[in-house]
Scaffold this motif. Structure first.
Motif, PDB file in Angstrom:
ATOM      1  N   HIS A  73      -4.442  -0.694  -5.336  1.00  0.00           N
ATOM      2  CA  HIS A  73      -4.556  -0.483  -3.762  1.00  0.00           C
ATOM      3  C   HIS A  73      -5.593  -1.215  -3.118  1.00  0.00           C
ATOM      4  O   HIS A  73      -5.684  -0.773  -2.266  1.00  0.00           O
ATOM      5  CB  HIS A  73      -4.435   1.153  -4.122  1.00  0.00           C
ATOM      6  CG  HIS A  73      -4.428   2.124  -3.000  1.00  0.00           C
ATOM      7  ND1 HIS A  73      -5.334   2.515  -2.640  1.00  0.00           N
ATOM      8  CD2 HIS A  73      -3.125   1.891  -2.066  1.00  0.00           C
ATOM      9  CE1 HIS A  73      -5.152   3.602  -0.997  1.00  0.00           C
ATOM     10  NE2 HIS A  73      -3.987   2.913  -0.701  1.00  0.00           N
ATOM     11  N   SER A 105     -10.732   5.731   3.461  1.00  0.00           N
ATOM     12  CA  SER A 105      -9.806   5.733   1.962  1.00  0.00           C
ATOM     13  C   SER A 105      -9.845   5.523   1.059  1.00  0.00           C
ATOM     14  O   SER A 105     -10.315   6.080  -0.413  1.00  0.00           O
ATOM     15  CB  SER A 105      -8.903   4.955   2.722  1.00  0.00           C
ATOM     16  OG  SER A 105      -7.964   5.315   1.428  1.00  0.00           O
ATOM     17  N   MET A 106     -10.449   4.194   1.206  1.00  0.00           N
ATOM     18  CA  MET A 106     -11.058   2.882   0.138  1.00  0.00           C
ATOM     19  C   MET A 106     -12.429   3.434  -0.712  1.00  0.00           C
ATOM     20  O   MET A 106     -12.503   3.875  -1.830  1.00  0.00           O
ATOM     21  CB  MET A 106     -12.084   1.627   0.464  1.00  0.00           C
ATOM     22  CG  MET A 106     -10.275   0.478   0.593  1.00  0.00           C
ATOM     23  SD  MET A 106     -10.818  -0.857   1.910  1.00  0.00           S
ATOM     24  CE  MET A 106     -11.588  -1.605   0.307  1.00  0.00           C
ATOM     25  N   LEU A 138      -9.503   2.794   6.694  1.00  0.00           N
ATOM     26  CA  LEU A 138      -9.152   2.479   6.269  1.00  0.00           C
ATOM     27  C   LEU A 138     -10.062   2.294   5.268  1.00  0.00           C
ATOM     28  O   LEU A 138     -10.471   2.926   3.449  1.00  0.00           O
ATOM     29  CB  LEU A 138      -8.905   1.592   5.964  1.00  0.00           C
ATOM     30  CG  LEU A 138      -7.690   0.819   4.914  1.00  0.00           C
ATOM     31  CD1 LEU A 138      -6.261   1.165   4.225  1.00  0.00           C
ATOM     32  CD2 LEU A 138      -7.609  -0.845   5.823  1.00  0.00           C
ATOM     33  N   CYS A 172      -5.615  -2.219   0.405  1.00  0.00           N
ATOM     34  CA  CYS A 172      -6.491  -2.200   1.310  1.00  0.00           C
ATOM     35  C   CYS A 172      -7.651  -3.359   1.773  1.00  0.00           C
ATOM     36  O   CYS A 172      -7.515  -3.623   3.035  1.00  0.00           O
ATOM     37  CB  CYS A 172      -6.680  -0.860   0.840  1.00  0.00           C
ATOM     38  SG  CYS A 172      -6.035   0.624   0.936  1.00  0.00           S
ATOM     39  N   ILE A 206       0.719  -1.658   0.231  1.00  0.00           N
ATOM     40  CA  ILE A 206      -0.262   0.231  -0.429  1.00  0.00           C
ATOM     41  C   ILE A 206       0.492   1.729   0.489  1.00  0.00           C
ATOM     42  O   ILE A 206       0.618   1.990  -0.702  1.00  0.00           O
ATOM     43  CB  ILE A 206      -0.776  -0.453   1.020  1.00  0.00           C
ATOM     44  CG1 ILE A 206      -1.987  -0.686   0.691  1.00  0.00           C
ATOM     45  CG2 ILE A 206      -2.044   1.191   1.347  1.00  0.00           C
ATOM     46  CD1 ILE A 206      -2.708  -1.532   1.710  1.00  0.00           C
ATOM     47  N   GLY A 230      -5.219   7.311   3.118  1.00  0.00           N
ATOM     48  CA  GLY A 230      -5.223   5.829   3.831  1.00  0.00           C
ATOM     49  C   GLY A 230      -3.454   5.682   4.248  1.00  0.00           C
ATOM     50  O   GLY A 230      -3.138   4.836   5.159  1.00  0.00           O
TER      51      GLY A 230
END
Length: 189
Positions: free
Chosen positions: A168, A109-110, A106, A172, A43, A94
């Motif tokens: 990514h 971020s996703m 997280l 994740c 990541i 992230g």
């Protein structure tokens, strides 16, 4: 430090052991810790690549709007590039999630990566398709970046960006699963 009295482990020839017969005992904890470390590394690498892509797009936008070079040398940005500049947000969120295993950061971020990174790339592919089709059929390009067709350069950037963002998101998700497994083990104890 002294050792306990008694017989020491011996190898097959009757000499002292070099420790190889004790290797199975040297295992490091559960495998999700090892997986978490490898996913973090992936990541971090992908975040650096995302930042490099962002810098390329931001440079084109800044150079064009500040009139630093001739419009013949660097074409005006496409519309999808402006919302893509927000793709810096999911990368930074992230990165903030990694040091303390912050599951909520997280997840944010996703989700924001899909919204600010992948969605503008899909829109950009649709926006540039007629121009790419005209270039393919008639061989005519009207916008250039350093002498290359702007649509060709930007499609190349988009192909790399889609792959980087997809990997990514994949890592994740895997990291999220590893973190979730470790929290479940802690709750069982």
């Amino acid at each position: 430090m002294t050792s306990r009295p008694g017989a020491r482990a011996t190898g097959s020839s009757g000499t002292r052991s070099d420790g190889n017969d004790f290797k199975p005992k040297e295992k490091v904890g559960p495998s999700h810790y090892q997986m978490s470390a490898s996913f973090r590394s992936e990541i971090k690498t992908l975040t650096i690549v995302q930042l490099l892509i962002w810098v390329l797009v931001a440079t084109q936008v800044a150079v064009t709007h500040l009139n630093l070079v001739s419009p013949d040398l660097v074409a005006a940005p496409y519309q999808w590039e402006y919302p893509y500049l927000l793709s810096l947000i999911p990368s930074l969120v992230g990165a903030l999630a990694l040091p303390r295993n912050n599951i909520s950061y997280l997840v944010i971020s996703m989700i924001s990566s899909g919204l600010f990174s992948v969605a503008p790339l899909i829109f950009g592919a649709m926006e540039m398709f007629p121009v790419a089709q005209q270039l393919y059929r008639h061989g005519k390009a009207y916008r250039f970046i350093f002498g290359f067709s702007a649509v060709s350069v930007m499609y190349l950037v988009m192909v790399v960006a889609v792959q980087v963002h997809a990997w990514h998101l994949y890592y994740c998700k895997k990291l999220l699963d590893a973190w979730f497994d470790s929290t479940q083990e802690k709750k069982k104890k």
